[in-house]
Design a protein around this motif. Structure first.
Motif, short mmCIF file in Angstrom:
data_model
loop_
_atom_site.label_atom_id
_atom_site.label_comp_id
_atom_site.label_asym_id
_atom_site.label_seq_id
_atom_site.Cartn_x
_atom_site.Cartn_y
_atom_site.Cartn_z
N CYS A 75 93.68 54.24 1.10
CA CYS A 75 94.98 54.60 0.52
C CYS A 75 96.06 54.67 1.61
CB CYS A 75 94.88 55.92 -0.23
SG CYS A 75 94.18 57.25 0.76
N VAL A 76 95.67 55.23 2.77
CA VAL A 76 96.64 55.37 3.86
C VAL A 76 97.07 53.99 4.37
CG1 VAL A 76 97.01 56.32 6.18
CG2 VAL A 76 95.62 57.58 4.53
N ALA A 77 96.06 53.11 4.52
CA ALA A 77 96.37 51.76 5.02
C ALA A 77 97.25 51.01 4.03
CB ALA A 77 95.07 51.00 5.26
N SER A 78 96.94 51.13 2.76
CA SER A 78 97.70 50.35 1.77
C SER A 78 99.08 50.95 1.51
CB SER A 78 96.92 50.26 0.46
OG SER A 78 96.80 51.55 -0.09
N CYS A 79 99.19 52.26 1.65
CA CYS A 79 100.49 52.92 1.39
C CYS A 79 101.58 52.34 2.30
CB CYS A 79 100.35 54.42 1.61
SG CYS A 79 101.84 55.34 1.22
N VAL A 110 93.87 50.47 -4.50
CA VAL A 110 92.78 50.21 -3.55
C VAL A 110 91.73 51.31 -3.50
CG1 VAL A 110 94.30 48.84 -2.06
CG2 VAL A 110 94.00 51.27 -1.60
N CYS A 111 92.00 52.46 -4.10
CA CYS A 111 91.05 53.59 -3.98
C CYS A 111 89.69 53.20 -4.57
CB CYS A 111 91.62 54.82 -4.68
SG CYS A 111 90.53 56.25 -4.53
N PRO A 112 88.65 53.11 -3.74
CA PRO A 112 87.37 52.62 -4.25
C PRO A 112 86.67 53.60 -5.17
CG PRO A 112 87.14 53.27 -1.97
CD PRO A 112 88.59 53.42 -2.31
N GLY A 131 105.47 49.88 6.41
CA GLY A 131 104.95 50.18 7.75
C GLY A 131 104.70 51.65 8.00
N ARG A 132 105.09 52.51 7.04
CA ARG A 132 104.92 53.95 7.26
C ARG A 132 104.19 54.55 6.07
NH1 ARG A 132 110.32 52.87 8.51
NH2 ARG A 132 110.67 52.87 10.75
N PRO A 133 102.90 54.87 6.24
CA PRO A 133 102.17 55.46 5.11
C PRO A 133 102.72 56.83 4.75
CG PRO A 133 100.76 55.24 7.05
CD PRO A 133 102.08 54.69 7.43
N MET A 134 102.87 57.07 3.46
CA MET A 134 103.41 58.35 3.01
C MET A 134 102.35 59.23 2.37
SD MET A 134 106.55 58.65 3.63
CE MET A 134 106.44 57.74 5.15
N ILE A 135 101.15 58.67 2.18
CA ILE A 135 100.09 59.49 1.60
C ILE A 135 99.45 60.30 2.73
CG2 ILE A 135 98.30 57.70 1.83
CD1 ILE A 135 97.28 58.66 -0.93
N HIS A 136 99.07 61.52 2.41
CA HIS A 136 98.40 62.35 3.42
C HIS A 136 96.91 62.41 3.07
CE1 HIS A 136 102.29 64.00 4.78
NE2 HIS A 136 102.63 63.94 3.51
N LEU A 137 96.08 62.29 4.06
CA LEU A 137 94.65 62.46 3.83
C LEU A 137 94.16 63.54 4.80
CD1 LEU A 137 92.45 60.81 2.05
CD2 LEU A 137 91.50 60.47 4.30
N ASP A 138 93.87 64.70 4.24
CA ASP A 138 93.50 65.84 5.09
C ASP A 138 92.00 66.10 5.02
OD1 ASP A 138 96.15 67.04 6.00
OD2 ASP A 138 96.47 66.73 3.86
N GLU A 139 91.47 66.49 6.18
CA GLU A 139 90.08 66.94 6.22
C GLU A 139 90.08 68.46 6.09
OE1 GLU A 139 89.36 65.25 9.97
OE2 GLU A 139 88.55 63.39 9.15
N MET A 140 89.26 68.97 5.22
CA MET A 140 89.32 70.40 4.96
C MET A 140 88.76 71.21 6.12
SD MET A 140 90.95 70.94 2.33
CE MET A 140 90.65 72.69 2.30
N ASP A 141 87.58 70.88 6.52
CA ASP A 141 86.95 71.59 7.63
C ASP A 141 85.91 70.63 8.21
OD1 ASP A 141 85.62 73.17 9.38
OD2 ASP A 141 85.38 74.88 8.02
N ARG A 142 86.32 69.91 9.22
CA ARG A 142 85.52 68.79 9.73
C ARG A 142 84.11 69.22 10.11
NH1 ARG A 142 83.93 64.75 9.14
NH2 ARG A 142 84.16 62.78 10.21
#
Lengths: 370, 194
Positions: free
Chosen positions: B21-25, B133-135, B33-44
């Protein structure tokens, strides 16, 4: 019921705009020596200018009534009236020059966008710098004494230099508006090309707001150039008609100023105030996020935003642990949503949590769909 | 205009953190050229949980209310757009006030950019880039009536932050959407913050 939208005017901005227009009329009267030097041929432009000024002033004052705008306005006023902040005024002037004259921030967005905007903006600024003083009677030209080959320029009724006909200075003085017109047309063409090709622009642009101002600018510039063409190449044929057409397009442009996209010309200088506000906040050091502890918010903005939220009736955004939502960094706000969601799903992401099994099988056809 | 029959549904439970999603955004025409979606890791360390965040497109967007330049507009179809280029003064009010932590201020550009539901695509009947694109279809853009046959959970559009209630165009999928989702920071930091 009328199909027309209701048109309402607010009292306070109306009064302020009225006073501002009276102020402009007074300065025009002073600069033209009691109206003596106002060119009767430019009277239509003058009346349109006063109407346009009133409209722009009304919208500007109405804009300042918004709580969020008033917040910045109060701060900028405080910045200009507090002696200890006067040291920052040169910095503010530099920011203003960078943003209004060089417009480098547009270059960072795209080079071609900057080229288009710079040509239009500088062309317009050049044209405004010449035409407004001429229309207001602040600038005029006469023959120098009895010598018809030399021109005397006057500004606010005071002599402001003389030049001989046929010199480069004379050529520039008589054709500076042609230079401005060529710049504006070139800029508009670049802008049109971008708007025709760019899918992002095409999806969000609207005819009235984005294309109409460009068309009006081209119309003004083109009719202005045709006046020169009439004099230079057509022995002045159709000059009267062209002058009328030019006047009409200019009046339309002036009257559209308060309503359309070109209003950003008077809004934009607020950016310098915002830059200064940011810099002042950063000198105090950033307040950390209440959850993750990373640098988050400038102290001055934190205080002002809480007041603004209260003014906007966004009260009570306080979490159960006593933390105001403004004290969470954007990342923690997003993670809060994820955490709340997974909690609602009975801790689906906790590897040690007991996850209730569905009571009936879910017909999930997603994996079979595109 | 984005068709009223379409909805954007977020199912963070399904996110596998692939960053497609980040790549396609970044391919979206309105902020190329600037992804606007955020993908956060909760607690790696403790969990594999990741969460995608797009703009929720609030009905009464706080970002627009706090914007001093009046640069943020919500169109008739309920999409809250990125700040208008001629007006935005990059003051950060929107970035600091968004309840969901979505807008991003780009210094240099002096502009706020955010997810605008891929308006260049959705306004002509295509799906947003991320949902395309989200699989795992954690991000889903479908007609409302299609959703019922695809998910056990149902869409929720009401959120609470303390006493503040927020209603959005986009929805997250939960089993019980009748109860607003309480976004409580004590879930991250129970002891009351720093």
């Amino acid at each position: 019921m009328s199909a027309l939208p209701r048109f309402e005017l607010d009292g306070r901005p109306l009064v302020r705009a009225g006073f501002a227009t009276i102020g402009l009329a007074a300065v025009i009267a002073a600069g033209s020596r009691g109206g003596r030097w106002i060119d009767p041929a430019l009277l239509g432009y003058l009346i349109a200018c006063l109407f346009a000024f009133f409209g722009v002033a009304y919208r500007y004052f109405a804009w300042l009534e918004r709580p969020a705008t008033a917040m910045f306005w109060r701060w900028t006023l405080k910045g200009l009236t507090t002696p200890k902040r006067w040291l920052r005024i040169p910095r503010m002037a530099a920011a203003l020059a960078d943003q209004m004259v060089l417009q480098r921030f547009i270059d960072f967005r795209a080079h071609r966008r900057w080229a288009a905007h710079a040509l239009i903006a500088w062309g317009c600024m050049l044209a405004f710098a010449v035409t407004f003083p001429l229309v207001f009677g602040w600038v005029r030209f006469t023959s120098e004494g009895l010598n018809p080959d030399r021109y005397q320029a006057w500004f606010f009724g005071f002599p402001a230099g003389a030049f001989a006909l046929g010199t480069p200075v004379a050529l520039l003085a008589f054709h500076i508006l042609d230079v401005a017109a060529v710049m504006v047309i070139a800029g508009c063409l670049l802008a049109f090309m971008r708007r025709l090709k760019d899918e992002g622009e095409q999806s969000t642009q609207r005819f009235g707001l984005d294309l109409m101002p460009l068309l009006l600018l081209v119309a003004v510039s083109l009719t202005g150039l045709l006046l020169t063409a009439s004099v230079r190449f057509l022995d002045g044929r159709n000059y009267g008609t062209l002058a009328f057409l030019h006047e009409m397009t200019v009046i339309l442009l002036l009257l559209s100023l308060p309503f359309g996209k070109l209003f950003h010309i008077v809004q934009r200088p607020a950016q310098a105030g915002a830059t200064l506000y940011r810099e002042e906040g950063e000198t105090e050091g950033l307040r950390p996020c209440a959850t993750c502890g990373r640098d988050h918010i400038r102290p001055n903005q934190r205080k002002d935003l809480e007041r603004l939220w209260n003014e906007l009736d966004l009260k009570g955004a306080v979490h159960s642990n006593g933390v105001h939502h403004l004290d969470l960094c954007p990342s923690c706000r997003r993670r809060t949503l994820m955490k709340a969601h997974s909690q609602r799903l009975h801790g689906a992401f906790d590897p040690f949590a007991e996850i209730p099994l569905p009571t009936e099988p879910i017909d999930d056809a997603v994996s079979l769909r595109s | 205009m984005v068709g009223a029959e379409f909805g954007f549904y977020i199912d963070p439970q399904r996110c596998i953190g692939c960053r497609a999603c980040v790549a396609s955004c970044g391919e979206c025409g309105t902020h190329r050229g600037r992804p606007m979606i955020h993908l956060d890791e909760m607690d790696r360390f403790a969990s594999t949980q990741t969460g995608p965040t797009v703009c929720m497109h609030c009905e009464d967007p706080i970002c627009a209310q706090v914007c001093p330049a009046d640069a943020i507009k919500r169109s008739e179809d309920g999409v809250v757009h990125a700040a208008q280029k001629p007006r935005c003064i990059a003051c950060s009010n929107c970035e600091l006030s968004c309840p969901f932590g979505v807008p991003i201020i780009f210094r240099g550009l002096e502009q706020m950019l955010k997810c605008d539901l891929c308006y260049d695509r959705t306004s002509v009947g295509h799906r947003p880039m991320c949902a395309t694109v989200c699989p795992s279809q954690a991000l889903l853009f479908v007609r409302h009536e299609e959703l019922a046959g695809m998910r056990g959970n149902r869409p929720l559009r009401e959120f609470e932050i303390g006493a503040l209630r927020i209603t959005t165009r986009n929805a997250v999928m939960v089993p019980d959407p009748e109860i607003p989702l309480n976004l409580d920071a004590s879930l991250l930091c129970p002891e009351g913050g720093r």
